[in-house]
Design a protein around this motif. Sequence first.
Motif, PDB file in Angstrom:
ATOM      1  N   UNK A  79      28.244  16.902  -5.428  1.00 10.81           N
ATOM      2  CA  UNK A  79      28.228  15.980  -4.386  1.00 10.81           C
ATOM      3  C   UNK A  79      27.740  14.588  -5.314  1.00 10.81           C
ATOM      4  N   UNK A  80      28.019  13.612  -4.438  1.00  9.28           N
ATOM      5  CA  UNK A  80      27.226  12.282  -5.118  1.00  9.28           C
ATOM      6  C   UNK A  80      26.185  11.737  -4.202  1.00  9.28           C
ATOM      7  N   UNK A  81      24.921  11.474  -4.860  1.00 12.53           N
ATOM      8  CA  UNK A  81      23.850  11.037  -3.889  1.00 12.53           C
ATOM      9  C   UNK A  81      23.362   9.791  -4.700  1.00 12.53           C
ATOM     10  N   UNK A  82      23.407   8.596  -4.021  1.00 14.62           N
ATOM     11  CA  UNK A  82      22.853   7.520  -4.672  1.00 14.62           C
ATOM     12  C   UNK A  82      23.382   7.113  -6.064  1.00 14.62           C
ATOM     13  N   UNK A  83      24.862   7.518  -6.425  1.00 14.02           N
ATOM     14  CA  UNK A  83      25.318   7.075  -7.597  1.00 14.02           C
ATOM     15  C   UNK A  83      25.280   7.834  -8.785  1.00 14.02           C
ATOM     16  N   UNK A 122      31.401  17.839 -15.516  1.00 11.72           N
ATOM     17  CA  UNK A 122      30.096  16.956 -16.005  1.00 11.72           C
ATOM     18  C   UNK A 122      29.443  16.364 -14.699  1.00 11.72           C
ATOM     19  N   UNK A 123      28.075  16.519 -14.727  1.00 12.22           N
ATOM     20  CA  UNK A 123      27.176  16.013 -13.815  1.00 12.22           C
ATOM     21  C   UNK A 123      26.107  15.393 -14.265  1.00 12.22           C
ATOM     22  N   UNK A 124      25.265  14.748 -13.425  1.00 14.34           N
ATOM     23  CA  UNK A 124      24.227  14.159 -13.898  1.00 14.34           C
ATOM     24  C   UNK A 124      22.801  14.836 -13.601  1.00 14.34           C
ATOM     25  N   UNK A 125      22.895  15.586 -12.694  1.00  9.29           N
ATOM     26  CA  UNK A 125      21.854  16.683 -12.212  1.00  9.29           C
ATOM     27  C   UNK A 125      22.641  18.106 -11.888  1.00  9.29           C
ATOM     28  N   UNK A 126      22.091  18.936 -12.779  1.00 14.40           N
ATOM     29  CA  UNK A 126      22.619  20.355 -12.780  1.00 14.40           C
ATOM     30  C   UNK A 126      21.635  21.228 -11.874  1.00 14.40           C
ATOM     31  N   UNK A 127      21.781  21.406 -10.641  1.00 13.98           N
ATOM     32  CA  UNK A 127      20.974  22.163  -9.848  1.00 13.98           C
ATOM     33  C   UNK A 127      21.320  23.704  -9.822  1.00 13.98           C
ATOM     34  N   UNK A 128      20.480  24.728 -10.013  1.00 18.51           N
ATOM     35  CA  UNK A 128      20.614  26.291  -9.992  1.00 18.51           C
ATOM     36  C   UNK A 128      19.621  26.901  -9.619  1.00 18.51           C
ATOM     37  N   UNK A 129      19.695  28.204  -9.051  1.00 16.76           N
ATOM     38  CA  UNK A 129      18.441  28.798  -8.813  1.00 16.76           C
ATOM     39  C   UNK A 129      17.782  29.294 -10.048  1.00 16.76           C
TER      40      UNK A 129
END
Length: 253
Positions: A135-139, A173-180
């Motif tokens: 998703x995109x949040x705040x750019x 490619x992502x700016x923030x990689x979120x994982x458990x």
Amino acid sequence: MRVHVVSDVHGNATDLARAGQGADALICLGDLVLFLDYADHSRGIFPDLFGVENADRIVELRTARRFEEAREFGRSLWAGLDRDAVILGAVRKQYREMFAAFPTPTYATYGNVDVPALWPEYARPGTTVLDGERIELGGLVFGFVGGGLRSPMRTPFEISDEEYAAKVEALGEVDVLCSHIPPDVPELTYDTVARRFERGSRALLDAIHRTRPRYSIFGHVHQPLVRRMRIGATECVNVGHFAATGRPWALEW
């Protein structure tokens, strides 16, 4: 923009209800269910059913890595009970409380002790569930990878390394990689209280080297040897154990 991030909620609905205060969004990286609290053996589905003494015993066996003995001990306690039905009922009760505590908007993915099949029943409008998605949040682009890898603990949502790697690959490619779970780095995967290495993901580590996200954010390891470190250009941050701290981690940009 300010986002609060939590992981390893493990039944802490009270603090979860406050976790989004002052933020534009909440991100939850899984493990809503509390089956057994290794710090307080009186809390969770297991001691509610079988008492604290039996919880003490199973924690002792698991901490000593005597996993087969722990499984045999567990089987003896469950004899005569419909294990799946009992656990499912207890998980549903916890999910009602956890999902009701989520603020709007919340972006969530699964932990290894979660039951993904139940989430659609409880995720209300304002809660977006993501796994192998972005998703995109705040750019900034956030990518989410849920679940854990197969381990001797045999928790509910463990998948193969190949399946997990495919979800990581799907993010691009992502700016923030979120994982458990964390990337597979010894300092990030070793739990100093449980005295063992938890399973981290090589696919996450490879993605960090290859795509250089600004952040890699995760939980899973409750008492890590290192809570924060850099891998090249990427800041790696353990945001758990929310059940114990009750404090979200804040990301501002």
